[in-house]
Design an enzyme around this catalytic site. Structure first.
Site, PDB file in Angstrom:
ATOM      1  N   ASP A  35      87.609  63.305 -27.442  1.00  0.00           N
ATOM      2  CA  ASP A  35      88.341  64.278 -28.325  1.00  0.00           C
ATOM      3  C   ASP A  35      87.814  65.730 -28.070  1.00  0.00           C
ATOM      4  OD1 ASP A  35      89.755  63.867 -31.419  1.00  0.00           O
ATOM      5  OD2 ASP A  35      88.759  65.807 -30.815  1.00  0.00           O
ATOM      6  N   ILE A  36      88.826  66.488 -28.041  1.00  0.00           N
ATOM      7  CA  ILE A  36      88.606  67.738 -27.351  1.00  0.00           C
ATOM      8  C   ILE A  36      87.750  68.767 -28.522  1.00  0.00           C
ATOM      9  CG2 ILE A  36      90.758  68.999 -28.523  1.00  0.00           C
ATOM     10  CD1 ILE A  36      91.006  70.308 -25.762  1.00  0.00           C
ATOM     11  N   ASN A  92      94.235  57.913 -38.747  1.00  0.00           N
ATOM     12  CA  ASN A  92      95.090  58.833 -39.642  1.00  0.00           C
ATOM     13  C   ASN A  92      96.341  58.599 -39.292  1.00  0.00           C
ATOM     14  OD1 ASN A  92      92.622  60.187 -40.438  1.00  0.00           O
ATOM     15  ND2 ASN A  92      92.575  61.374 -38.610  1.00  0.00           N
ATOM     16  N   VAL A 101      98.551  64.380 -34.533  1.00  0.00           N
ATOM     17  CA  VAL A 101      99.430  63.946 -33.240  1.00  0.00           C
ATOM     18  C   VAL A 101     100.200  62.758 -33.447  1.00  0.00           C
ATOM     19  CG1 VAL A 101      99.087  63.451 -30.737  1.00  0.00           C
ATOM     20  CG2 VAL A 101      97.599  65.214 -31.680  1.00  0.00           C
ATOM     21  N   HIS A 105      96.665  56.823 -32.213  1.00  0.00           N
ATOM     22  CA  HIS A 105      95.549  56.740 -31.717  1.00  0.00           C
ATOM     23  C   HIS A 105      94.464  56.503 -32.593  1.00  0.00           C
ATOM     24  CE1 HIS A 105      96.548  60.726 -33.522  1.00  0.00           C
ATOM     25  NE2 HIS A 105      95.118  60.831 -33.849  1.00  0.00           N
ATOM     26  N   HIS A 107      90.381  56.887 -33.468  1.00  0.00           N
ATOM     27  CA  HIS A 107      89.154  57.744 -33.353  1.00  0.00           C
ATOM     28  C   HIS A 107      88.154  56.753 -33.532  1.00  0.00           C
ATOM     29  CE1 HIS A 107      90.744  61.614 -34.502  1.00  0.00           C
ATOM     30  NE2 HIS A 107      91.650  61.013 -35.009  1.00  0.00           N
TER      31      HIS A 107
HETATM   32  P1  AMP Z   1      94.589  63.261 -35.734  1.00  0.00           P
HETATM   33  O1  AMP Z   1      94.588  64.220 -36.970  1.00  0.00           O
HETATM   34  O2  AMP Z   1      94.142  62.004 -36.267  1.00  0.00           O
HETATM   35  O3  AMP Z   1      96.139  63.351 -35.294  1.00  0.00           O
HETATM   36  O4  AMP Z   1      93.707  63.761 -34.857  1.00  0.00           O
HETATM   37  C1  AMP Z   1      94.129  64.362 -33.610  1.00  0.00           C
HETATM   38  C2  AMP Z   1      92.898  64.582 -32.632  1.00  0.00           C
HETATM   39  O5  AMP Z   1      93.440  64.879 -31.422  1.00  0.00           O
HETATM   40  C3  AMP Z   1      92.082  65.694 -33.025  1.00  0.00           C
HETATM   41  O6  AMP Z   1      90.719  65.195 -33.476  1.00  0.00           O
HETATM   42  C4  AMP Z   1      91.931  66.587 -32.014  1.00  0.00           C
HETATM   43  O7  AMP Z   1      90.775  67.226 -31.895  1.00  0.00           O
HETATM   44  C5  AMP Z   1      92.434  65.844 -30.928  1.00  0.00           C
HETATM   45  N1  AMP Z   1      93.194  66.370 -29.673  1.00  0.00           N
HETATM   46  C6  AMP Z   1      94.300  67.411 -29.937  1.00  0.00           C
HETATM   47  N2  AMP Z   1      94.451  67.721 -28.505  1.00  0.00           N
HETATM   48  C7  AMP Z   1      93.477  66.972 -27.866  1.00  0.00           C
HETATM   49  C8  AMP Z   1      93.640  67.118 -26.217  1.00  0.00           C
HETATM   50  N3  AMP Z   1      94.374  67.763 -25.601  1.00  0.00           N
HETATM   51  N4  AMP Z   1      92.422  66.348 -25.906  1.00  0.00           N
HETATM   52  C9  AMP Z   1      91.886  65.590 -26.626  1.00  0.00           C
HETATM   53  N5  AMP Z   1      91.932  65.575 -27.893  1.00  0.00           N
HETATM   54  C10 AMP Z   1      92.841  66.331 -28.461  1.00  0.00           C
END
Ligand code: AMP
Length: 122
Positions: A35-36, A92, A101, A105, A107
């Site tokens: 995760d970024i 989520n 996103v 995914h 986590h």
């Molecule tokens: P969610 O709220 O569950 O959709 O979480 C999306 C997750 O994606 C967050 O924890 C972000 O930090 C992560 N994220 C967004 N862009 C990137 C990226 N380019 N590379 C890795 N993680 C990302």
């Protein structure tokens, strides 16, 4: 429930190689990457390679081999990350789940004792 997949979402772009990622594990059906913005010492995202928007979309529509590949990735990530003392898996989902996103995914969070779930709910 209908599921509309937006192929311009950031994880779709990662899968196409348009955006770099720190890959932890990959197989034919899933990609796992850091995760970024990590919220724990271990914070890995596991995504299917197919166009699924959410956990319920994936669980209801992905082919058995896609589901098997995804859960193989979960096992490998947990092994690689060494989360023997435990971890939390979070998916989520949509507005109430505060999903940012729109590509399914999972986590995987760990590496320390985490707080209670849902601290903002009360
Ligand atoms: P969610 O709220 O569950 O959709 O979480 C999306 C997750 O994606 C967050 O924890 C972000 O930090 C992560 N994220 C967004 N862009 C990137 C990226 N380019 N590379 C890795 N993680 C990302």
């Amino acid at each position: 429930m209908t599921f509309d997949y937006d192929d311009q979402n950031i994880f779709a772009r990662i899968l196409r190689g348009e955006i770099p990622n720190k890959t932890v594990y990959e197989n034919d059906h899933a990609l796992a990457f850091a995760d970024i913005a990590p919220q724990a010492p271990v914070h890995v995202l596991i995504i299917p390679k197919g166009p699924y928007v959410s956990l319920d979309h994936f669980a209801g529509h992905a082919r058995p081999e896609e589901q098997a590949g995804f859960f193989q990735a979960v096992a490998e990530v947990c092994r690689i990350a060494g989360v023997d003392d435990g971890f939390r898996a979070i998916a989520n989902t949509r507005a109430h789940g505060v999903q940012d996103v729109p590509h399914f995914h999972l986590h995987i969070l760990g590496g320390k004792r985490l707080g209670r779930m849902l601290p903002e709910v009360g």
